[in-house]
Scaffold this motif. Structure first.
Motif, short mmCIF file in Angstrom:
data_model
loop_
_atom_site.label_atom_id
_atom_site.label_comp_id
_atom_site.label_asym_id
_atom_site.label_seq_id
_atom_site.Cartn_x
_atom_site.Cartn_y
_atom_site.Cartn_z
N ILE A 90 0.93 -1.14 -0.02
CA ILE A 90 -0.19 0.10 0.05
C ILE A 90 0.93 1.03 0.09
CG2 ILE A 90 -1.57 1.35 1.50
CD1 ILE A 90 -2.93 -1.10 0.08
N ASP A 91 0.35 2.18 -0.84
CA ASP A 91 1.35 3.45 -0.90
C ASP A 91 1.24 4.12 0.51
OD1 ASP A 91 2.35 5.80 -2.39
OD2 ASP A 91 0.62 6.65 -1.27
N PRO A 92 2.19 4.72 0.93
CA PRO A 92 2.46 5.28 2.41
C PRO A 92 1.46 6.50 2.27
CG PRO A 92 4.47 4.91 1.60
CD PRO A 92 3.73 4.53 0.45
N GLY A 93 1.23 7.22 1.48
CA GLY A 93 0.09 8.34 1.36
C GLY A 93 -1.19 7.83 1.54
N PHE A 94 -1.52 6.69 0.72
CA PHE A 94 -2.68 6.22 1.14
C PHE A 94 -3.03 5.71 2.73
CE2 PHE A 94 -5.91 2.95 1.39
CZ PHE A 94 -7.00 3.15 0.33
N ALA A 95 -2.03 5.01 2.95
CA ALA A 95 -1.97 4.60 4.44
C ALA A 95 -2.13 5.51 5.64
CB ALA A 95 -0.60 3.83 4.67
N LYS A 96 -1.48 6.96 5.14
CA LYS A 96 -1.63 7.74 6.29
C LYS A 96 -3.08 8.19 6.16
CE LYS A 96 -0.11 12.51 7.26
NZ LYS A 96 1.02 13.67 6.91
N ASN A 97 -3.81 8.40 5.00
CA ASN A 97 -5.31 8.77 4.99
C ASN A 97 -6.12 7.98 5.66
OD1 ASN A 97 -4.93 11.57 3.86
ND2 ASN A 97 -4.47 10.80 1.86
N GLN A 98 -5.81 6.46 5.48
CA GLN A 98 -6.73 5.45 5.63
C GLN A 98 -6.59 5.38 7.29
OE1 GLN A 98 -8.80 3.04 3.92
NE2 GLN A 98 -9.49 3.63 5.97
N GLN A 99 -5.44 5.60 7.80
CA GLN A 99 -5.23 5.64 9.23
C GLN A 99 -6.15 6.67 10.01
OE1 GLN A 99 -1.14 5.45 9.25
NE2 GLN A 99 -1.07 3.50 9.56
N ALA A 100 -6.33 8.00 9.11
CA ALA A 100 -7.06 9.10 9.69
C ALA A 100 -8.44 8.96 9.77
CB ALA A 100 -6.69 10.31 8.85
N VAL A 101 -8.82 8.02 8.62
CA VAL A 101 -10.26 7.50 8.82
C VAL A 101 -10.65 6.69 9.83
CG1 VAL A 101 -11.94 6.18 7.36
CG2 VAL A 101 -10.60 7.71 6.13
N VAL A 102 -9.80 5.60 10.25
CA VAL A 102 -9.99 4.65 11.32
C VAL A 102 -10.10 5.35 12.59
CG1 VAL A 102 -8.91 2.91 12.48
CG2 VAL A 102 -8.78 2.78 9.84
N ALA A 103 -9.09 6.46 12.69
CA ALA A 103 -8.87 7.30 13.92
C ALA A 103 -10.27 8.16 14.31
CB ALA A 103 -7.75 8.24 14.03
N ALA A 104 -10.79 8.53 12.98
CA ALA A 104 -12.15 9.16 13.22
C ALA A 104 -13.38 8.34 13.56
CB ALA A 104 -12.28 9.99 11.67
N TYR A 105 -13.30 7.22 12.94
CA TYR A 105 -14.41 6.27 13.40
C TYR A 105 -14.10 5.82 15.03
CZ TYR A 105 -16.62 5.83 8.94
OH TYR A 105 -17.41 5.99 7.69
N GLU A 106 -13.06 5.49 15.16
CA GLU A 106 -12.80 5.13 16.58
C GLU A 106 -12.91 6.15 17.61
OE1 GLU A 106 -8.90 2.79 18.95
OE2 GLU A 106 -8.48 4.41 17.39
N HIS A 107 -12.87 7.56 17.40
CA HIS A 107 -13.40 8.65 18.07
C HIS A 107 -14.52 8.63 18.43
CE1 HIS A 107 -13.20 12.62 19.90
NE2 HIS A 107 -14.23 13.27 18.94
N LEU A 108 -15.36 8.22 17.32
CA LEU A 108 -16.79 8.08 17.45
C LEU A 108 -17.66 6.87 18.08
CD1 LEU A 108 -17.70 9.55 13.75
CD2 LEU A 108 -18.09 10.94 15.97
N GLY A 109 -16.55 5.88 18.66
CA GLY A 109 -16.89 4.91 19.36
C GLY A 109 -17.50 3.82 18.36
N ILE A 110 -16.75 3.75 17.28
CA ILE A 110 -17.03 2.44 16.35
C ILE A 110 -15.92 1.61 16.42
CG2 ILE A 110 -17.42 1.85 13.98
CD1 ILE A 110 -19.45 3.83 14.94
N ARG A 111 -16.35 0.25 16.65
CA ARG A 111 -15.24 -0.85 16.95
C ARG A 111 -14.70 -1.29 15.64
NH1 ARG A 111 -18.93 -5.21 20.45
NH2 ARG A 111 -19.64 -3.36 22.26
N LEU A 112 -13.47 -1.20 15.71
CA LEU A 112 -12.45 -1.35 14.52
C LEU A 112 -12.34 -2.93 14.19
CD1 LEU A 112 -9.73 1.42 15.36
CD2 LEU A 112 -12.15 1.37 14.24
N ASP A 113 -13.54 -3.41 13.80
CA ASP A 113 -13.59 -4.93 13.41
C ASP A 113 -13.32 -4.84 11.86
OD1 ASP A 113 -13.94 -6.36 15.91
OD2 ASP A 113 -15.47 -5.24 16.11
N CYS A 114 -13.65 -3.92 11.29
CA CYS A 114 -13.53 -3.64 9.84
C CYS A 114 -13.84 -4.96 8.88
CB CYS A 114 -12.09 -3.28 9.67
SG CYS A 114 -11.45 -2.05 10.41
N THR A 115 -15.33 -5.18 9.25
CA THR A 115 -15.54 -6.72 8.27
C THR A 115 -16.95 -6.58 7.68
OG1 THR A 115 -15.85 -9.12 8.84
CG2 THR A 115 -16.36 -7.35 10.57
N CYS A 116 -17.18 -7.14 6.62
CA CYS A 116 -18.50 -7.29 6.22
C CYS A 116 -19.27 -8.61 6.59
CB CYS A 116 -18.57 -7.45 4.68
SG CYS A 116 -17.32 -8.69 4.25
#
Length: 387
Positions: A90-116
């Protein structure tokens, strides 16, 4: 819509701006769809998790919110494995943005199971009201479990998680869950596997659109039911289906099928989907693999080494509970990744042709990954990956 005093308080802004906005969103959705009230939910599953799909503006919106989920809420697959993204290429730039998305959801109390496949991790029961958003998860919850959820958009599911309720319309109502057409399958399905049922769903989804089909002539197990529903949700917009004598509501209710349109499906219509085009990579786990599917992949890979990239996708929770099986898969050179899948990860765009055993992936790979797709049985997939 009828709102209770607590809802009125939230709507007036007394619980903060984010909760106010979230309830305003739910009330607006309810009015659009004619809901008379909100219904409490047991859990939520939130899509819009991959930076590949939500981009900068989606991330900015998430980062502007400040509240916590009040019911168990899980995240849909993201664009990479959180702890193995470098290994995925994965491109590091994409990874940085993806980690920011995850952090935003974690701040909202969403569990980071990341599954369908949240139903593998959290108990979901017949009759439970939910606010799930991923199409295959919605289909499984409604059809295989007998829970109740519409296919929520990402913002609507997030709002429901934060408020703990969702508008009561559509598939939350008994009257909206009855069959609307009959599918008669004329084939010897005794040796069908997940891919065959996925191909059936791929074909039938195009025929039924958003109607509720009632199947006759098949006896699928849980993984095969998952495959049918996921594929119908991809090529159509099927959020609920019934299988005679198999799915819970088909067993419980005596539906009046007289007068419904009946469509016959022949073996030849399914067989023609299994082409023989060359492939550059093989991907399994769309929806995420069950423990049984991981065990089957491990069995088929015993004593073999992959000669093509072989990706296997499953939830972190399922991987953690099956570490020995996962280790055996990876001894072949295949890789088992959590948090993501072939559809939402940018890593798959490097392959001009991808082989899958999923009707859902067969439908999505051309548009989401930009390559050709070939469907085959899990045995075919392992053979191609190791030949």
């Amino acid at each position: 819509m009828q709102l209770d005093p607590e809802d009125e308080r939230i709507l007036a802004g007394e619980a903060g701006e984010t909760r106010q906005k979230m309830l305003e969103l739910l009330v607006a959705l309810g009015r659009v769809f004619g809901a008379e009230r909100l219904v409490p939910i047991k859990s939520a599953q939130v899509s819009g998790a991959s930076y590949k799909t939500i981009g900068k503006y989606g991330l900015d919106w998430l980062a502007s919110l400040d509240a916590k989920a009040v019911v168990p809420a899980v995240l849909n697959p993201i664009g990479m494995a959180r702890t193995r993204w470098e290994e995925m290429g994965i491109d590091p730039g994409f990874a940085k943005n993806q980690q920011a998305v995850v952090a935003a959801y974690e701040h909202l109390g969403i569990r980071l199971d990341c599954t369908c496949t949240p139903y593998y991790l959290y108990e979901t029961r017949y009759g439970d009201h939910l606010a799930w958003s991923e199409s295959s998860a919605v289909s499984y919850a409604n059809s295989v479990i007998g829970a109740r959820t519409n296919r929520e958009g990402g913002p609507g599911a997030l709002a429901a998680a934060i408020i703990g309720k969702t508008p009561c319309y559509g598939l939350h109502l008994d009257t909206k869950r009855v069959p609307q057409m009959v599918i008669e399958v004329h084939a010897d399905t005794s040796r069908w596997g997940v891919a065959d049922y996925g191909a059936l769903g791929y074909h039938v989804g195009k025929l039924v659109g958003n109607r509720i089909p009632y199947f006759r002539g098949i006896k699928p197990d849980a993984d095969q039911l998952k495959a049918i529903g996921a594929a119908m949700a991809a090529t159509g917009a099927v959020a609920l289906y019934h299988v005679e004598g198999v799915t819970p509501e088909a067993q419980k209710n005596r539906y009046d099928l007289s007068g419904l349109e009946t469509i016959s499906v022949e073996q030849a219509e399914i067989s023609r989907l299994f082409t023989q085009i060359p492939v550059d990579a093989v991907a399994l786990g769309c929806p995420h693999c069950s423990p049984a599917e991981l065990a089957e992949i491990a069995r088929l890979l015993t004593g073999k080494i992959v000669t093509k990239p072989l990706y296997v996708f499953a939830s972190e929770g399922v991987i953690d509970k099956n570490t020995r099986i996962v280790d055996n898969i990876e001894k072949s050179g295949a890789r088992v990744f959590a948090d993501t899948c072939m559809v939402v990860s940018p890593v798959m765009v490097q392959y001009p042709s991808i082989m899958v055993n999923s009707g859902k992936a067969f439908a999505y790979v051309p548009n989401m990954c930009g390559g050709q797709a070939r469907i085959g049985t899990i045995e075919d997939c392992i053979q191609v990956a190791t030949e």
